[in-house]
Design an enzyme around this catalytic site. Structure first.
Site, PDB file in Angstrom:
ATOM      1  N   LYS A  82      65.044 -33.388 -69.300  1.00  0.00           N
ATOM      2  CA  LYS A  82      64.283 -33.397 -68.034  1.00  0.00           C
ATOM      3  C   LYS A  82      64.769 -32.283 -67.102  1.00  0.00           C
ATOM      4  CE  LYS A  82      65.051 -37.827 -66.872  1.00  0.00           C
ATOM      5  NZ  LYS A  82      65.010 -38.994 -65.963  1.00  0.00           N
ATOM      6  N   LYS A 106      67.724 -32.063 -65.765  1.00  0.00           N
ATOM      7  CA  LYS A 106      68.379 -32.763 -64.667  1.00  0.00           C
ATOM      8  C   LYS A 106      69.820 -33.021 -65.078  1.00  0.00           C
ATOM      9  CE  LYS A 106      66.933 -36.217 -61.450  1.00  0.00           C
ATOM     10  NZ  LYS A 106      65.938 -37.166 -61.016  1.00  0.00           N
TER      11      LYS A 106
HETATM   12  N1  C2G Z   1      63.066 -43.029 -55.961  1.00  0.00           N
HETATM   13  C1  C2G Z   1      62.480 -43.448 -54.778  1.00  0.00           C
HETATM   14  N2  C2G Z   1      62.849 -42.867 -53.597  1.00  0.00           N
HETATM   15  C2  C2G Z   1      63.788 -41.903 -53.583  1.00  0.00           C
HETATM   16  C3  C2G Z   1      64.406 -41.480 -54.761  1.00  0.00           C
HETATM   17  C4  C2G Z   1      64.008 -42.066 -55.949  1.00  0.00           C
HETATM   18  O1  C2G Z   1      61.613 -44.346 -54.769  1.00  0.00           O
HETATM   19  N3  C2G Z   1      64.110 -41.353 -52.412  1.00  0.00           N
HETATM   20  C5  C2G Z   1      62.640 -43.639 -57.233  1.00  0.00           C
HETATM   21  C6  C2G Z   1      61.987 -42.662 -58.207  1.00  0.00           C
HETATM   22  O2  C2G Z   1      60.624 -42.462 -57.875  1.00  0.00           O
HETATM   23  C7  C2G Z   1      62.183 -43.393 -59.522  1.00  0.00           C
HETATM   24  C8  C2G Z   1      63.539 -44.093 -59.325  1.00  0.00           C
HETATM   25  O3  C2G Z   1      63.768 -44.141 -57.913  1.00  0.00           O
HETATM   26  O4  C2G Z   1      61.171 -44.367 -59.701  1.00  0.00           O
HETATM   27  C9  C2G Z   1      64.677 -43.338 -59.984  1.00  0.00           C
HETATM   28  O5  C2G Z   1      64.648 -42.013 -59.508  1.00  0.00           O
HETATM   29  P1  C2G Z   1      65.476 -40.880 -60.258  1.00  0.00           P
HETATM   30  O6  C2G Z   1      66.839 -41.352 -60.476  1.00  0.00           O
HETATM   31  O7  C2G Z   1      65.241 -39.594 -59.549  1.00  0.00           O
HETATM   32  O8  C2G Z   1      64.736 -40.893 -61.669  1.00  0.00           O
HETATM   33  P2  C2G Z   1      64.126 -39.668 -62.486  1.00  0.00           P
HETATM   34  O9  C2G Z   1      65.200 -38.733 -62.900  1.00  0.00           O
HETATM   35  O10 C2G Z   1      62.926 -39.145 -61.765  1.00  0.00           O
HETATM   36  O11 C2G Z   1      63.691 -40.396 -63.823  1.00  0.00           O
HETATM   37  O12 C2G Z   1      60.819 -41.671 -67.300  1.00  0.00           O
HETATM   38  C10 C2G Z   1      60.983 -41.589 -65.923  1.00  0.00           C
HETATM   39  C11 C2G Z   1      62.200 -40.874 -65.539  1.00  0.00           C
HETATM   40  O13 C2G Z   1      63.337 -41.230 -66.268  1.00  0.00           O
HETATM   41  C12 C2G Z   1      62.450 -40.936 -64.044  1.00  0.00           C
END
Ligand code: C2G
Length: 131
Positions: A44, A46
């Site tokens: 990803k 990341k």
């Molecule tokens: N999130 C949120 N508000 C934020 C930060 C994150 O609502 N300020 C939510 C994201 O939208 C997600 C969850 O928290 O639903 C986890 O976010 P991340 O850790 O950034 O996940 P990500 O790397 O985007 O992985 O298959 C899907 C992916 O694995 C998502």
């Protein structure tokens, strides 16, 4: 038993993550969190500060989380929806519409995209850097 599924990296767990997880849990009886593995994060583009084992341990300590499983590929969502008889999939709305295709294989599945919270792990990392 209504099972809710969500997925993410959950690096430097913060209040916006907790709000999402608590809102997800309220929708059912059991909340399963797919936590992205370090290898999947690399795909990803990341890089998490905390390795998978630590992020998993922290998520497991939360009252609202019933189970944490590894998210190792994009295809894993379908695998877990089937294995755990998931009725609802929840993500933040930065992913709006991105997982709607799951309904092709699981027409009964409800999908919610909750409004994203204000906090971001990237912002927290930058703040720490500048201390
Ligand atoms: N999130 C949120 N508000 C934020 C930060 C994150 O609502 N300020 C939510 C994201 O939208 C997600 C969850 O928290 O639903 C986890 O976010 P991340 O850790 O950034 O996940 P990500 O790397 O985007 O992985 O298959 C899907 C992916 O694995 C998502």
């Amino acid at each position: 038993m209504k099972t809710i599924l969500t997925a993410g990296t959950f690096d430097i767990l913060h209040a916006s993550h907790i709000q999402l997880l608590e809102r997800a849990k309220i929708l059912g009886d059991r909340l399963i969190v797919m936590c992205s593995t370090d290898d999947f994060n690399a795909k990803k583009h990341k890089e998490a500060l905390q390795p998978y084992a630590e992020r998993k341990l922290i998520l497991e300590a939360l009252r609202c989380v019933d189970k944490v499983v590894p998210e190792a590929s994009w295809e894993d969502k379908a695998k877990y929806i089937k294995a755990f008889n998931v009725s609802t999939f929840v993500m933040g709305d930065n992913w709006l519409g991105k997982f709607d295709a799951l309904k092709d294989a699981f027409p009964e599945l409800e999908i919610f995209y909750f409004p994203r919270g204000k906090i971001s792990s990237t912002h927290l990392r930058d703040k720490i850097k500048n201390l």
